[in-house]
Each structure stands twice: as C-alpha cells, then as structure tokens.
Design an enzyme around this catalytic site. Sequence first.
Site, short mmCIF file in Angstrom:
data_model
loop_
_atom_site.label_atom_id
_atom_site.label_comp_id
_atom_site.label_asym_id
_atom_site.label_seq_id
_atom_site.Cartn_x
_atom_site.Cartn_y
_atom_site.Cartn_z
N CYS A 77 0.77 -1.11 -0.04
CA CYS A 77 -0.01 0.00 -0.05
C CYS A 77 0.77 1.30 -0.09
CB CYS A 77 -0.84 -0.19 1.15
SG CYS A 77 -2.07 1.55 1.37
N CYS A 191 -0.58 3.49 -6.66
CA CYS A 191 -1.39 2.71 -6.01
C CYS A 191 -1.50 1.16 -6.37
CB CYS A 191 -2.70 3.35 -5.71
SG CYS A 191 -4.20 2.64 -5.01
#
Length: 275
Positions: A77, A191
């Site tokens: 992440c 992302c």
Amino acid sequence: MPFPSGRVLAFDSGIGGLGVVQALRSTLPGDTRIDYLADNALFPYGEQEDTLLVTRLVSLIGERIARLRPDVVLIACNTASTIALDALRQNFDVPFVGCVPPVRWAARVTQSRVFGLLSTRGTARRPYLRSLRDSYAADCEMIVHGARALADLAEQAFLGYPVDDALVAEELRHLFEAPMGNRIDTIGLGCTHYTFLTESFRRLCPPEIHLLDPALPVAQQVGRILAMQTVCPEREDRPETLTLTGHPVDSVALKRAIARLGYDDITVLENVDAS
C-alpha cells in the site's frame, strides 16, 4: 537464481495488494505461504489522517506478526508505506518491504522528461512524493493526479464487475490535459489497486505510453529479502490466511476472485474499530 520459499504477510487497505500477491505467486516457489490482511473497514487509506493510520497499522500488523510469525512483511500500500514504514520497523524485528510510487523508475524510462503519476489523493498531497521527485527526478516534470475513483473501480475489476471506460478515461484526462500533459510518455501507477485496471489503461492511453506497474519489482524484492532470511520450517506448514477487518460487501464475488489466487476462504477480524 530461484528465490527461496518462506512465509510472507502482505497488507493493504483493500484488495489492491492482491495484485502484488499475484506477482508473488509467479515469482516465489509454489510452497511459499502468503498471508493477506486487508483493512477494508477503513478503505481507502488515501482519505485518512496520517496519525490515525500509523497507530492503527502498528496495532494491526503487530497482531498478525505475533500470530503468523512471517519471514517478511510486505506493506502493499503506497499510503501506508509512505507514512508508517519507519514506525513499523522500529516496533518489530522482522524485515519489511514497502511500495512507493515509481518515481525513480519513471525518471529512468521517460524520454520526454515528462511523466504522469496516478495515485490516491492522500499520496498526491504528501510531502514524501515531492521528496521522491526532488531526489530521483529533479530534471523531469512530474504530473500527479490524485484519483479518488480509481481505487473503487479497481476493486470492481478484481471482483469481475464491468468497469466503465468513460470513468477511467476521465481520470486519465487529468494527466493529459494538465500543462505539459501532451508530452507525457510514461505513467507510473502510484497505488497497488491500479494493477487491476492495467488493461483499461493500456486500451485508453496512447500506444506509445510506457505504463509502470511496481507489482513485479516489489515481488522480486520480497524474494531477495527471503533469500537473506533463515526460514523456520514450521511456519510454512500452517495454512495461508486471507483476513479482513470488515465484512465484504459481496462475499460471493470476493471468494470467487480470491480463489484464483489460491485462497480458500475469508476470515473477518471482529472488534476492530473502524475509526
């Protein structure tokens, strides 16, 4: 040289990190155990406050480390990596691998010296991103778009739902219509969720665009870290786990999707505060 097996704990705020798990499956030996934790109760992380996230991550990851005893922890992440890796490394005696926006990679690839970066809004506004640019791409124009919609669209794609090209194209438009956007020749995915929209990006971007997805390089780094560890054999014998902090909206679709990655079932952590 082939990578060794071991036990990996992968974490993300949602299903985005499963794109990196997919790369791990193709990179590491078949007997590698990959546990997955998604903090979906607080998804998306890019919209949350940093202090809250650091405290929460130390608690959640600490519980999983104590229970699963991984050889490597992968923070799949970008948001969590940019704000919490230092705190996690200070608190736990286990190697961590993070995911950061591929700014350095983009600077090596771009010929026009103008590249785009798709990220969450939280990543886009953090000073860490500018420091990456200053350190590794100071001679480039970096055009960043913090896209709130793409993470949700990526989750839809992973679950097998159709994704409207017009919605993806609208996010890409913010890059190409920015000042100097017509010179973009490279786009980095900032992302991990965006892995599941790769086909859409390739279809909707001009054919000459280089699309940089860090999933495979990150998986290879996990393999290199495993190679430096003394793997404890009994860790490998326990079944893999896929754990959420909140109940999924569509458990049937999610179970069908995770089966493609080798997971049999979903566990939900109870009594996890969603704030």
